[in-house]
Write an enzyme that holds these catalytic residues in place. Structure first.
Site, mmCIF file in Angstrom:
data_model
loop_
_atom_site.group_PDB
_atom_site.id
_atom_site.type_symbol
_atom_site.label_atom_id
_atom_site.label_comp_id
_atom_site.label_asym_id
_atom_site.label_seq_id
_atom_site.Cartn_x
_atom_site.Cartn_y
_atom_site.Cartn_z
ATOM 1 C CB CYS A 1 -9.327 -6.016 -12.740
ATOM 2 S SG CYS A 1 -8.052 -7.029 -13.505
ATOM 3 C CG HIS B 1 -6.797 -5.465 -8.629
ATOM 4 N ND1 HIS B 1 -6.669 -4.089 -8.687
ATOM 5 C CD2 HIS B 1 -7.012 -5.871 -9.915
ATOM 6 C CE1 HIS B 1 -6.774 -3.677 -9.921
ATOM 7 N NE2 HIS B 1 -7.002 -4.735 -10.703
#
Length: 405
Positions: free
Chosen positions: A350, A332
């Site tokens: 992430c 992301h």
């Protein structure tokens, strides 16, 4: 009358005992002559006035039977006399069960089992056109099992996307369920079902190819589960399921944790090469390694650390979110980590990119694309049930996960 018979008719006075003897003798001779003359019934024929019995009518028995018959078993139709020519077993509403007649013509057995809570009519005929008709009704299911299918119908997915089925209730009769699942492909792809525990704790079965799919392959699943008993605590399935999907272009995202780079390769050519920062090594915030499959493109979402077991570390709205695992690993946009892109891994697990690079990647990838994650800065390998981690299991070991051997 013959001369022998005439000569037996004596005239004139004789003794009564002689007359009686001659009369009896004449009767015997005349009876014999009459039989020799062919005046009686033909050999093998029924005596005059005797009714000929008709051939027996077709008489069938059916199992299961009754008004609360057991479900989940094949239907068997047996001819008590003669040989079956045609058999039709049809459920209320018009759905027929396919089946086959035995070599001796005595029995017909359905290919599929009888579904619960269903009324069936049974009709049969033999070669002479004689017929019989009956019916039965199965008992309703005490418990119904359902499932969730991925990918969705008529979608286009990446080359690593498995067929994945998650069941609402436990599946003990795994072999019976797997037998009802038929996968067909336009290029005869080699693949296998494998049973596993989903990240949610539910029973799940995935079908993956031996290698990544070939682009353009059309895949169809026919799950003929109506009437199949999933076992204790699971219940019956009461409907069939199906899905179809197509494999898109061959593209792979390669995430190098050590070099802090993400590259997107399509048809063997690099189309994106992006600096990134992954999870902080040495603890729960580290990223996973291995092959993860892009599960979904979720856009802008709220990410909260407590949902992944990291306390109150963060609560943010995050753009260009692409889910890789059920445990919360995403690729992301992470502009707050800009100082570490291409330099160090300093996220909460992430893979973070700049806004522009995240948007560029988001626009290029599709669900089902593999993300091949390598490097030392990892906390372990993506588990098979944590998203679509089946690619981290060898082909030989994956085949052993089939309930059919």
């Amino acid at each position: 009358m013959s001369s022998a018979c005439r000569s037996a008719r004596r005239t004139g006075p004789v003794r009564s005992r002689a007359r009686l003897f001659l009369a009896v003798q004449a009767a015997v001779v005349c009876a014999a002559l009459t039989a020799c003359a062919g005046g009686g019934p033909a050999e093998g024929a029924a005596p005059a006035g005797t009714a000929v019995a008709p051939a027996p009518a077709l008489d069938i028995t059916v199992a299961p039977h009754g008004t609360k018959a057991v479900a989940g078993v094949p239907v068997k139709v047996t001819a008590e006399s003669g040989k079956l020519k045609t058999v039709q077993v049809r459920a209320a509403g018009g759905k027929a069960l396919a089946g086959r007649i035995s070599a001796d013509g005595r029995t017909w057995t359905s290919d599929r089992v009888a579904a619960p809570g269903t009324a069936y009519t049974v009709s049969a005929k033999d070669a002479a056109g004689r017929g019989d008709r009956t019916g039965f009704t199965t008992a309703a299911a005490d418990k119904v099992n359902k499932l969730t299918l991925a990918p969705g119908k008529d979608t286009t997915v990446g080359i690593a996307q498995p067929l994945s089925i998650v069941f609402d209730h436990p599946v003990k009769n795994k072999a019976a369920v797997e037998k009802a699942l038929t996968v067909t492909t336009t290029d005869d792809t080699t693949g296998s079902w494998g049973w596993l525990r989903d990240h949610s704790g539910k029973d799940r079965v995935d079908w993956r190819p031996r290698e990544y799919w070939k682009p353009g392959t059309r895949v169809t699943l026919a799950a003929g589960l109506d009437g199949v008993d999933s076992g204790p605590d699971g219940g019956f399935f009461v409907r069939d399921y199906a899905t179809t999907f197509t494999i898109g272009s061959a593209q792979v995202a390669r995430v190098d944790l050590d070099r802090h780079r993400l590259t997107l390769v399509r048809e063997g050519k690099t189309v994106l090469d992006l600096p990134m920062s992954a999870g902080t090594p040495g603890g729960d915030k580290a990223s996973w390694r291995g092959t993860a499959v892009l599960m979904s493109k979720e856009g802008t979402i709220n990410m909260r650390s407590e949902t992944v077991g990291l306390g109150d570390a963060y609560d943010k709205m995050v753009d260009w979110s692409m889910r890789l695992t059920w445990s919360g690993m995403y690729v992301h946009a992470a502009p707050w980590n800009a100082a570490y892109f291409g330099v160090a891994n300093r996220s909460s697990g992430c893979v973070g990119l700049s806004d522009a690079n995240a948007a560029a990647l988001y626009g290029q990838v599709r669900a089902g694309d593999p993300f091949e994650i390598t490097g030392a800065d990892a906390k372990g390998t993506v588990a098979e049930g944590n998203g679509y981690g089946a690619w981290n299991v060898s082909w030989a070991d994956w085949r052993k996960k089939s309930a059919l051997g």
